[in-house]
Design a protein around this motif. Structure first.
Motif: not given
Length: 588
Positions: A500-503, A512-524, A528-531
């Motif tokens: 599961s992934v948010d974003g 051997g690298m991984m990037c987890w990306h989010h466009d916006v992190v705010n009060a709304g 977020g989580s990643l498994e």
């Protein structure tokens, strides 16, 4: 090898004792010491202390059972040449000394009793299997009791035990020195591996933040397969595919610079990346057509075209085209070096905060520091006589407590700043044209400076794979953080199995690298989580986790309320930039 070493050492230790025993002036010697089984019919161990050939030793031992059966003595039996001194042991075994008839029988019996104590001490139990297993140790013990020539040593069982252990201080020191060198080499190796990993992660973070500058010198083997809450998707090779997936996601959302033509000043670091995953077109090659007379008017133009073609063939263009600002091979022919655009306003104001945050794996903020500056640049003479007004009363109300510190440039008039909240040079002097000047600085250290936290929980499943749960949480409700990239190693080049992934996520099989990306992190969107799961068993390979982002939410609520000319009092047009830069934002 160990037995030979012990034997050589024992022989050297007995050499000095032999010189003493040879001066005793008697012929009382022990010829052989043996351990027999099967009621004396089978020899297990036999040690000779004088020169004797094998046939004579075997003959003496073969005659012992017959002589013992006819004799009524229980401790010794004699022949014409030798004397047998023996003692029964457990399990039908015998301890036998073969001596000369002229030897001292009392001394021989004392030697026999001492050897009877040594045998179980060495073997642990008196059995045929134990004797066979400890045969060399028994021979060494016999050598400690009897010197070369068959003379008894004045020694006790405890001393014999100490000698058999062969404790060496020099050997221990050598082993300790060797171990210390191995530990030092291992620590150096781990430090070098950690430094290499940090450099790789720093390079990838810089590429993410700067938009991939310098990609022309890298092979097109970038991250592949951006995923967004579903099965992993295939991406194009190189950073072009990286930008494509972001632009597609933004187009689906109906917002963001990726939905249309990206702006030159967009905050999205991926907006200007290439929008095609096709391979780079070949550079134009100059074709020789022979000598041509005349054409003087077009000779310079043709010469320039020829030189440009030669430079393109040798990759010596020296610059990037306007259609390919990041050197991804997406434009046409290479152009000359880019000329910086002239400033569009007489002045430029930069309000910047640089942030350094260190978090634990559980998301606890260990240290957080913010360093802010207000930098003024006079682009022309019209912007040199400037007076910068700030909301001093407002931000000092919030930031006047402990942990905050403010300082002005030594050339700034501090009295004017304290009374009116205005920043101007002393004596009405103008600002230098074309040179940035930091007029105001502030500093704050405290865990509440961190806009959001990240925690990482890797767990070894015991089946050759590691399950990783990662989560972020907004800690400052007023903060708006954009283009969040959480970068971490996987310890393997195998792709992760994302549950599961948010974003969005991206995997680079090359590093051997991984990037987890989010466009916006705010009060709304505060959490977020990643498994995911990856092959392996080491839970420490996923650290350090490095975070990069862009933001305009300053910790210090400072605002530029006005920019006026000191002489005329008129407003000075300016370009203002407000930004937060994460210098180091890691989770270890």
């Amino acid at each position: 090898v160990d037995c030979n070493r012990r034997h050589r050492r024992g022989f050297r230790g007995r050499r000095g004792r032999q010189e003493t025993t040879n001066n005793r002036g008697g012929t009382m010697v022990v010829l052989s010491a043996s351990i027999l089984s099967n009621r004396g019919q089978k020899a297990l161990v036999s040690r000779q202390f004088v020169e004797m050939n094998r046939m004579r030793v075997e003959g003496l031992l073969a005659a012992f059972p017959k002589l013992m059966g006819h004799s009524k003595q229980h401790t010794f039996v004699e022949t014409d040449a030798v004397r047998y001194v023996y003692q029964p042991l457990e399990n039908g075994m015998y301890l036998l000394l073969v001596t000369t008839k002229a030897s001292n029988i009392v001394e021989d019996l004392g030697t026999l009793r001492l050897l009877a104590k040594v045998v179980p001490d060495v073997t642990g139990s008196v059995s045929e299997a134990a004797v066979n297993e400890c045969a060399f140790e028994l021979i060494f013990a016999f050598d400690e009791v009897l010197a070369s020539g068959g003379y008894k040593e004045d020694i006790s069982p405890s001393v014999i035990r100490t000698n058999l252990e062969m404790h060496s201080h020099e050997e221990e020191m050598a082993l300790m020195l060797k171990k210390s060198k191995e530990d030092a080499a291992k620590e150096q190796m781990q430090a070098q591996a950690k430094a290499i990993k940090e450099r790789q992660m720093a390079q990838m973070r810089d590429q993410l933040m700067s938009g991939g500058a310098g990609a022309a010198s890298r092979p097109q083997t970038g991250m592949v397969g951006f995923g967004g809450g579903g099965p992993q998707q295939g991406g194009g090779g190189g950073m072009g595919g990286f930008g494509d997936m972001f632009n597609q996601a933004q187009q689906q959302g109906g917002a963001g610079p990726g939905a249309g033509q990206p702006s030159q000043f967009s905050d999205n670091p991926y907006a200007n990346l290439g929008r095609s995953a096709e391979p780079e077109p070949e550079a134009p090659k100059a074709v020789a057509k022979g000598m041509k007379l005349g054409g003087i008017g077009g000779s310079k133009k043709k010469k320039d075209n020829l030189m440009a073609g030669m430079l393109a063939e040798d990759n010596l263009g020296g610059g990037m085209s306007a259609a390919d600002p990041f050197g991804l091979g997406l434009g046409g022919a290479p152009a000359g070096p880019a000329v910086p655009a002239a400033p569009s306003a007489p002045a430029t104001v930069l309000v910047e905060e640089k942030m350094t945050v260190l978090m634990s794996r559980e998301g606890e903020v260990r240290s957080a520091e913010v360093k802010g500056t207000v930098t003024y640049t006079a682009n022309t003479d019209a912007g040199s006589n400037a007076r910068i007004s700030v909301n001093k009363s407002q931000y000092m109300t919030k930031c006047g407590g402990g942990g905050w510190s403010f300082a002005t440039h030594p050339k700034v008039d501090k009295k004017t700043y304290e009374k009116e909240g205005a920043l101007a040079l002393k004596g009405g002097k103008p600002f230098p044209v074309g040179r940035p000047v930091g007029v105001l600085r502030w500093n704050y250290a405290g865990p509440d400076a961190c806009p959001f936290t990240v925690n990482c929980w890797p767990e070894d499943e015991g089946s050759g794979s590691v399950n990783v749960n990662m989560e972020f949480e907004l800690t400052r409700p007023d903060a708006v953080v954009t283009d969040v990239n959480i970068l971490f190693p996987l310890g393997t080049t195998d792709p992760p199995a994302v549950d599961s992934v948010d974003g969005q996520y991206k995997h680079d099989p090359g590093t051997g690298m991984m990037c987890w990306h989010h466009d916006v992190v705010n009060a709304g969107n505060p959490t977020g989580s990643l498994e995911f799961s990856v092959p392996g068993g080491d839970v420490d390979v996923f650290f350090p986790v490095q975070i990069a982002f862009t933001s305009q939410s300053l910790l210090c609520p400072i605002e530029i309320t006005g920019l006026t000319d000191v002489g005329s009092g008129g407003a000075i047009p300016n370009n203002m930039t407000v930004r937060v830069v994460p210098e180091s934002y890691t989770c270890e």
